[in-house]
Design a protein around this motif. Structure first.
Motif, PDB file in Angstrom:
ATOM      1  N   LEU A   1       1.616   1.615  42.261  1.00 11.21           N
ATOM      2  CA  LEU A   1       1.719  -0.151  42.102  1.00 11.21           C
ATOM      3  C   LEU A   1       2.807  -0.301  41.735  1.00 11.21           C
ATOM      4  CD1 LEU A   1      -1.886  -0.208  40.548  1.00 11.21           C
ATOM      5  CD2 LEU A   1      -1.033  -0.903  42.853  1.00 11.21           C
TER       6      LEU A   1
ATOM      7  N   ASP B   1      -5.321   7.008  36.472  1.00 14.50           N
ATOM      8  CA  ASP B   1      -4.402   5.735  36.333  1.00 14.50           C
ATOM      9  C   ASP B   1      -2.916   5.890  36.209  1.00 14.50           C
ATOM     10  OD1 ASP B   1      -6.688   4.222  35.993  1.00 14.50           O
ATOM     11  OD2 ASP B   1      -6.879   4.366  33.909  1.00 14.50           O
TER      12      ASP B   1
ATOM     13  N   GLU C   1      -0.552   3.680  38.671  1.00 14.36           N
ATOM     14  CA  GLU C   1       0.267   2.932  38.212  1.00 14.36           C
ATOM     15  C   GLU C   1       1.853   3.345  38.784  1.00 14.36           C
ATOM     16  OE1 GLU C   1       0.408   3.466  33.835  1.00 14.36           O
ATOM     17  OE2 GLU C   1      -1.371   2.639  33.709  1.00 14.36           O
TER      18      GLU C   1
ATOM     19  N   GLY D   1       4.197  -1.999  39.005  1.00 16.71           N
ATOM     20  CA  GLY D   1       4.054  -3.026  38.351  1.00 16.71           C
ATOM     21  C   GLY D   1       3.224  -4.108  38.988  1.00 16.71           C
ATOM     22  N   ARG D   2       2.849  -3.938  40.263  1.00 16.17           N
ATOM     23  CA  ARG D   2       1.823  -4.877  41.107  1.00 16.17           C
ATOM     24  C   ARG D   2       0.254  -4.803  40.390  1.00 16.17           C
ATOM     25  NH1 ARG D   2       3.692  -2.583  46.671  1.00 16.17           N
ATOM     26  NH2 ARG D   2       3.911  -0.844  45.567  1.00 16.17           N
ATOM     27  N   SER D   3      -0.339  -5.741  40.559  1.00  7.07           N
ATOM     28  CA  SER D   3      -1.890  -5.839  40.049  1.00  7.07           C
ATOM     29  C   SER D   3      -2.811  -5.581  41.173  1.00  7.07           C
ATOM     30  CB  SER D   3      -2.087  -6.887  39.255  1.00  7.07           C
ATOM     31  OG  SER D   3      -3.499  -6.941  38.871  1.00  7.07           O
ATOM     32  N   PRO D   4      -3.689  -4.593  41.312  1.00  8.56           N
ATOM     33  CA  PRO D   4      -4.664  -4.669  42.283  1.00  8.56           C
ATOM     34  C   PRO D   4      -6.090  -5.349  41.854  1.00  8.56           C
ATOM     35  CG  PRO D   4      -4.633  -2.459  40.942  1.00  8.56           C
ATOM     36  CD  PRO D   4      -3.754  -3.511  40.425  1.00  8.56           C
ATOM     37  N   ALA D   5      -6.191  -5.842  40.743  1.00 13.33           N
ATOM     38  CA  ALA D   5      -7.246  -6.411  40.363  1.00 13.33           C
ATOM     39  C   ALA D   5      -8.184  -7.464  41.405  1.00 13.33           C
ATOM     40  CB  ALA D   5      -7.012  -7.255  39.121  1.00 13.33           C
TER      41      ALA D   5
END
Length: 85
Positions: free
Chosen positions: A46, A39, A43, A48-52
């Motif tokens: 990413l 994680d 982070e 701050g981008r969300s990969p969800a």
């Protein structure tokens, strides 16, 4: 046989959705799939981008569970009764 090539480091941002779907197909085809999650490193990649909503992220979250933690690394195996997708 020889191990399959690994996904590139920041795969959640480097691979498009189609490439991620191909990776999911590879997991589904594997007799003994596993994954490693880090994680703090994710982070950093990413920023701050969300990969969800990405296909491979969704697949791993739904179908894998952590079985061991070593430092920042979580080792994941398929959940009991995990679906194929």
């Amino acid at each position: 046989g020889a191990p399959r090539p690994q996904l590139p480091g920041p795969w959640m941002v480097m691979l498009n959705d189609e490439q991620q779907r191909e990776a999911v197909a590879g997991f589904r085809a594997s007799r003994r799939p596993c994954a490693i999650r880090n994680d703090p490193q994710a982070e950093a990649w990413l920023q701050g981008r969300s990969p969800a909503g990405r296909p491979l992220v969704r697949y791993l979250v739904r179908n894998f569970r952590p079985v061991e933690q070593v430092g920042d690394f979580q080792f994941l195996l398929p959940r009991e009764g995990a679906s194929a997708g």
